[in-house]
Every structure is written in C-alpha cells, then in structure tokens.
Design an enzyme around this catalytic site. Structure first.
Site, PDB file in Angstrom:
ATOM      1  N   VAL A   1     -60.014 -35.705 -64.193  1.00  0.00           N
ATOM      2  CA  VAL A   1     -58.904 -35.977 -63.277  1.00  0.00           C
ATOM      3  C   VAL A   1     -59.470 -36.486 -61.954  1.00  0.00           C
ATOM      4  O   VAL A   1     -60.174 -35.752 -61.244  1.00  0.00           O
ATOM      5  CB  VAL A   1     -58.047 -34.714 -63.044  1.00  0.00           C
ATOM      6  CG1 VAL A   1     -56.885 -35.028 -62.121  1.00  0.00           C
ATOM      7  CG2 VAL A   1     -57.555 -34.153 -64.374  1.00  0.00           C
ATOM      8  N   SER A   2     -59.167 -37.723 -61.637  1.00  0.00           N
ATOM      9  CA  SER A   2     -59.773 -38.352 -60.461  1.00  0.00           C
ATOM     10  C   SER A   2     -58.782 -39.285 -59.773  1.00  0.00           C
ATOM     11  O   SER A   2     -58.065 -40.028 -60.439  1.00  0.00           O
ATOM     12  CB  SER A   2     -61.004 -39.176 -60.871  1.00  0.00           C
ATOM     13  OG  SER A   2     -61.941 -38.386 -61.584  1.00  0.00           O
TER      14      SER A   2
ATOM     15  N   ARG B   1     -50.716 -40.074 -51.994  1.00  0.00           N
ATOM     16  CA  ARG B   1     -49.610 -40.957 -52.351  1.00  0.00           C
ATOM     17  C   ARG B   1     -48.842 -40.476 -53.580  1.00  0.00           C
ATOM     18  O   ARG B   1     -48.013 -41.186 -54.117  1.00  0.00           O
ATOM     19  CB  ARG B   1     -50.135 -42.382 -52.593  1.00  0.00           C
ATOM     20  CG  ARG B   1     -50.757 -43.013 -51.344  1.00  0.00           C
ATOM     21  CD  ARG B   1     -51.301 -44.398 -51.609  1.00  0.00           C
ATOM     22  NE  ARG B   1     -51.925 -44.958 -50.416  1.00  0.00           N
ATOM     23  CZ  ARG B   1     -52.527 -46.156 -50.370  1.00  0.00           C
ATOM     24  NH1 ARG B   1     -52.575 -46.906 -51.468  1.00  0.00           N
ATOM     25  NH2 ARG B   1     -53.077 -46.585 -49.248  1.00  0.00           N
ATOM     26  N   GLY B   2     -49.158 -39.272 -54.061  1.00  0.00           N
ATOM     27  CA  GLY B   2     -48.446 -38.719 -55.205  1.00  0.00           C
ATOM     28  C   GLY B   2     -49.041 -39.102 -56.547  1.00  0.00           C
ATOM     29  O   GLY B   2     -48.426 -38.859 -57.591  1.00  0.00           O
TER      30      GLY B   2
ATOM     31  N   LEU C   1     -51.855 -37.905 -58.073  1.00  0.00           N
ATOM     32  CA  LEU C   1     -52.251 -36.735 -58.856  1.00  0.00           C
ATOM     33  C   LEU C   1     -51.042 -36.095 -59.514  1.00  0.00           C
ATOM     34  O   LEU C   1     -51.065 -35.772 -60.709  1.00  0.00           O
ATOM     35  CB  LEU C   1     -52.961 -35.716 -57.968  1.00  0.00           C
ATOM     36  CG  LEU C   1     -53.325 -34.390 -58.656  1.00  0.00           C
ATOM     37  CD1 LEU C   1     -54.269 -34.624 -59.826  1.00  0.00           C
ATOM     38  CD2 LEU C   1     -53.942 -33.410 -57.654  1.00  0.00           C
TER      39      LEU C   1
ATOM     40  N   SER D   1     -62.242 -27.975 -60.402  1.00  0.00           N
ATOM     41  CA  SER D   1     -63.209 -28.342 -59.373  1.00  0.00           C
ATOM     42  C   SER D   1     -62.827 -27.697 -58.047  1.00  0.00           C
ATOM     43  O   SER D   1     -63.681 -27.240 -57.289  1.00  0.00           O
ATOM     44  CB  SER D   1     -63.277 -29.862 -59.230  1.00  0.00           C
ATOM     45  OG  SER D   1     -61.989 -30.409 -58.997  1.00  0.00           O
ATOM     46  N   GLU D   2     -61.526 -27.657 -57.769  1.00  0.00           N
ATOM     47  CA  GLU D   2     -60.989 -26.962 -56.599  1.00  0.00           C
ATOM     48  C   GLU D   2     -59.820 -26.109 -57.085  1.00  0.00           C
ATOM     49  O   GLU D   2     -58.820 -26.640 -57.562  1.00  0.00           O
ATOM     50  CB  GLU D   2     -60.534 -27.953 -55.524  1.00  0.00           C
ATOM     51  CG  GLU D   2     -61.666 -28.768 -54.923  1.00  0.00           C
ATOM     52  CD  GLU D   2     -61.189 -29.680 -53.803  1.00  0.00           C
ATOM     53  OE1 GLU D   2     -60.916 -29.175 -52.703  1.00  0.00           O
ATOM     54  OE2 GLU D   2     -61.079 -30.891 -54.046  1.00  0.00           O
TER      55      GLU D   2
ATOM     56  N   TYR E   1     -54.800 -26.807 -58.789  1.00  0.00           N
ATOM     57  CA  TYR E   1     -54.075 -26.708 -60.055  1.00  0.00           C
ATOM     58  C   TYR E   1     -53.090 -25.553 -60.106  1.00  0.00           C
ATOM     59  O   TYR E   1     -52.220 -25.525 -60.969  1.00  0.00           O
ATOM     60  CB  TYR E   1     -55.082 -26.680 -61.212  1.00  0.00           C
ATOM     61  CG  TYR E   1     -55.830 -27.985 -61.304  1.00  0.00           C
ATOM     62  CD1 TYR E   1     -55.235 -29.096 -61.871  1.00  0.00           C
ATOM     63  CD2 TYR E   1     -57.105 -28.126 -60.750  1.00  0.00           C
ATOM     64  CE1 TYR E   1     -55.891 -30.311 -61.930  1.00  0.00           C
ATOM     65  CE2 TYR E   1     -57.772 -29.339 -60.797  1.00  0.00           C
ATOM     66  CZ  TYR E   1     -57.151 -30.431 -61.388  1.00  0.00           C
ATOM     67  OH  TYR E   1     -57.799 -31.645 -61.427  1.00  0.00           O
TER      68      TYR E   1
ATOM     69  N   PHE F   1     -65.728 -28.631 -70.212  1.00  0.00           N
ATOM     70  CA  PHE F   1     -65.174 -29.949 -70.558  1.00  0.00           C
ATOM     71  C   PHE F   1     -64.579 -30.582 -69.321  1.00  0.00           C
ATOM     72  O   PHE F   1     -64.358 -29.931 -68.324  1.00  0.00           O
ATOM     73  CB  PHE F   1     -64.139 -29.842 -71.682  1.00  0.00           C
ATOM     74  CG  PHE F   1     -63.043 -28.856 -71.429  1.00  0.00           C
ATOM     75  CD1 PHE F   1     -61.903 -29.237 -70.744  1.00  0.00           C
ATOM     76  CD2 PHE F   1     -63.133 -27.533 -71.852  1.00  0.00           C
ATOM     77  CE1 PHE F   1     -60.873 -28.344 -70.490  1.00  0.00           C
ATOM     78  CE2 PHE F   1     -62.110 -26.618 -71.621  1.00  0.00           C
ATOM     79  CZ  PHE F   1     -60.983 -27.032 -70.935  1.00  0.00           C
TER      80      PHE F   1
END
Length: 419
Positions: free
Chosen positions: A92-93, A101-102, A104, A128-129, A133, A419
């Site tokens: 997820v990047s 800007r929405g 994600l 990652s953070e 999530y 993963f």
C-alpha cells in the site's frame, strides 16, 4: 466507493512493475539497484493488483501512478484448527506528491469491495504505521516476540529430538519450496498462512543482495523425521570480529515448526553456529513452546511487537468460519463505518465448536465497533479485556464473559510469514 477528483482506480499488470516500484520506493524511502529491480515481477500479487492513476493534468502527469496496492490471497488459520480465505493487504503506497487527497481511502475501499467479491471474509496486514489502519477497522489480532539468544543457550531435553535429521544448505525455492509448503500446511496456530500462491513463496525466499547489509546469502535449515519435513528456518549470518574473537550474528528471517521435537532440534542448531555469538528469532508466539524449553528464561532478550492486524469484511462468514471454544447465545451490535452490511445486530449461537450468525432485531447484549471484533477474532485478545478497556459495552449481565470464553483460543495467534 469514491475516487478523488482527477484520478481513477485501475488494475495494473507486469508491464507497470517498474512504475509500481517507483511509487513504493518513494513511499517507503528505499532504492533498489537496477540489477535487482525485476524482483517486483516475481513477488507482486498481480491477480489482485490495483493502482490509482492521474487523469487531471493539474494533479500531475496524466497516466502516472499516484498510488498502488495489492493483496496476497491465502488461507488463514483460525481458532478450532480451521482456515478461512484471507486477503493479505500489502504494497500500500501513495506517492508523496499526491498525499492528503483521499487516495489511500479510495484504495482501501477498493480493496474491501474486491476482497468481498472474491469471497474473502477477512483481510489482514502488517502495519508500517499502526494508527493508519485502525481508521479502517483493522484490529490488532496477534502479537509476537522477537528474541535474541546467546550462542550455546541451553534448552531442556525433548524426547526424540536428537533422532531427527538436520539439513543446512543455501536456500533455493526450487529445491526447498515444497518443504516450506508442507510444513506450513500442518500449522494450526491462528494467524498462520497455511495455503498460498507462488507470490507468497517467492516473497519468503526473496534475497536481495542490496538488503543483506554485509550478511551472507540466504541459508535454510530443515529438520526431518526420515523423509518428512517438520521444521525449517531461513537465515542469514553476518560475521564480525572483536579483539576477543568472533562476534557474528545469525538473523532468522522466517521459520516454522509443526512438532515440538523439531522445535527443540532446530533451536539447538540455530544457537550453535560457528563464529556467531548470538541469534535473533522473530515472529515467536507469546506462548510458543520454545520459550518454555529455555533452561534459563532470562537467557532470551525479548521485545513484544504487533504482528498481524485483521479486518473483518463479512461478519457472519468470518465468525462462522472459525471454531468456538464454548457454547454461547448472545446478540452483538456492530458499528462499521466502511462496510455498511456489517453494521447491524448479530445473534451469535455457538454450539459444539461451530456457530450460526444471523441478523436480529432483538435488543443487543453487547455493542462494539468492527475493530474490536477483529482484534478478538484470532483468540489472542479477549472480549473481556476489551470490555475492561471500555471498548466493548455490555447491556446484558454475563454477555461479555460468555462471548469472551467462546472466542478464546488454546494457542496464542501469530503469523510466521510476513507479507
């Protein structure tokens, strides 16, 4: 599903592998040498690959990727020695030039919708953070320990362990991939990935020279009972010399054991490598037998970290797919800001290890957000604990205790494969 103005959601394929790597390297602050950049084509889950593309020139160059994500598709072990289909969200990047800007949110909503279409009632990820999530309903469902053992750490004897065969070799997906699959398929610990595609296996064996930081190539240790593989570990060794002599380190990247004899045999090998003074082992379940085999519990330097985050996408399918430790009959009011179909009162009737979950109009015995139900899903976090934290509301006396007992697991959850 809402896509930000000036962008569109698309499916991506191998022809865009280097564009995806470009976005990911910006998002996670790394650079892969060009000679190794083709690794993306091998390990990326292309059958679920998605991206966000620029449309409006005022947002950037039209056709460029502003974000990307995909998911590994596998079966996840859950309480009761059962498995459920799971979407392992990864990669997820968002490119830093397109943040806030929405994008994600659009990708997460897209992931949820497509996972449900494929019949995957749960999603899981490594965060990652961690704060990101939780906004989307992911709950901390498993914790794991990383521990460092000194060379020669003593373990208690396990009958039959010394009779097992140990093979140590340079790691090869061609020679050893079937061994990894065979052991993983026997794991019953909740959180384990037990059936998976080639992309997961390629990721497990990934060994980029640019990431070794001076360590040697990836090695594998396998424990067998005759021809039957019982345990494996992928590791690197990094040599170091001090005035007093060798002070190298073994780093076990990923490992699994389906038998306590094999655990003891493997552990003795890993803590007795020539020229190495310490061994680091990750993804250790908080109740794993290796912790109880240490003659000196203080011999391990340990840190407990978050492991697997879970998101329930389909409440009845997810709850009916797991095992239940005790009978119960409770109604639970669930709130869910992202998946409206989950926002309802659900009657959970658990009996003889299984459950039937149906919508009901009767008053709820309990109330919680989908994040809390997800945190309790693998049995590592109890409903009672969440209630004490003020995250579960009890409307009917005894309902917390009943659901908490029913959702417990004999084994603390952990995922041994990242993963």
């Amino acid at each position: 599903m809402t896509t930000p103005d000036g962008y569109r959601l698309i499916s991506t394929d191998r022809t865009r592998a280097q564009e995806i790597l470009h976005v990911v390297s910006f998002a996670f602050a790394f650079t892969v040498p060009q000679r190794e950049a083709d690794f993306v084509e091998r390990i990326y889950p292309w059958d679920a690959a998605r991206g966000v593309e620029v449309l409006d020139p005022s947002k950037g160059a039209p056709g460029r990727l502003a974000g990307s994500h995909s998911s590994f598709r596998f079966r996840l072990a859950v309480p009761g020695s059962r498995t459920v289909p799971c979407a392992g969200l990864s990669w997820v990047s968002v490119h830093p030039g397109h943040r806030r800007r929405g994008i994600l949110r659009a990708m997460i909503e897209d992931h949820f919708a497509r996972s449900l279409e494929r019949g995957e009632p749960v999603s899981a990820l490594y965060a990652s953070e961690t704060q990101i999530y939780q906004r989307f309903g992911y709950g901390l469902a498993a914790r794991g320990a990383v521990m460092e053992l000194a060379r020669g750490t003593e373990l208690r004897d396990v009958e039959g362990a010394d009779d097992l065969i140990v093979e140590i070799d340079s790691a090869s997906i061609e020679r050893h991939g079937d061994t990894v699959r065979a052991v993983q398929s026997r794991l019953t610990r909740p959180g384990s990935i037990v059936e998976f595609g080639d992309e997961v296996l390629e990721d497990v064996f990934l060994d980029l020279e640019s990431e070794r930081e001076g360590a040697d190539e990836l090695r594998i240790a396998i424990v067998r009972d005759g021809d039957e593989p019982l345990a494996w570990a992928l590791l690197n060794r990094k040599g170091k010399w001090e005035m007093s002599g060798p002070d190298g380190k073994v780093t076990v990247k990923v490992w699994a054991s389906a038998d306590v004899r094999a655990t003891a045999r493997l552990a003795r090998v890993l803590v007795d490598v020539d020229l190495m003074s310490k061994t680091a082992i990750d993804h250790v379940a908080l109740d794993h037998e290796i912790l109880h085999l240490l003659k000196d519990p203080r011999a391990a330097r340990e840190a407990v970290l978050d492991n697997l985050w879970v998101r329930i996408l389909d409440v009845p399918a997810a709850l009916e797919g797991r095992g239940w430790a005790a009978d119960c009959d409770v109604s639970v009011r669930i709130t869910d800001a992202q998946v409206p179909a989950n926002a309802a009162t659900w009657r959970v009737e658990a009996r003889d290890g299984g459950a039937v979950v149906t919508r009901t109009d009767q008053p709820a015995d309990l109330a919680m957000d989908i994040q809390e139900l997800a945190a309790a899903y693998l049995g590592g976090t109890s409903i009672a604990t969440l209630a004490r934290a003020g995250l579960v509301t009890e409307h009917t006396a005894g309902a917390v205790a009943a659901l908490s007992r029913a959702m417990t697991s004999d084994l603390a959850p952990v995922s041994n494969i990242g993963f």
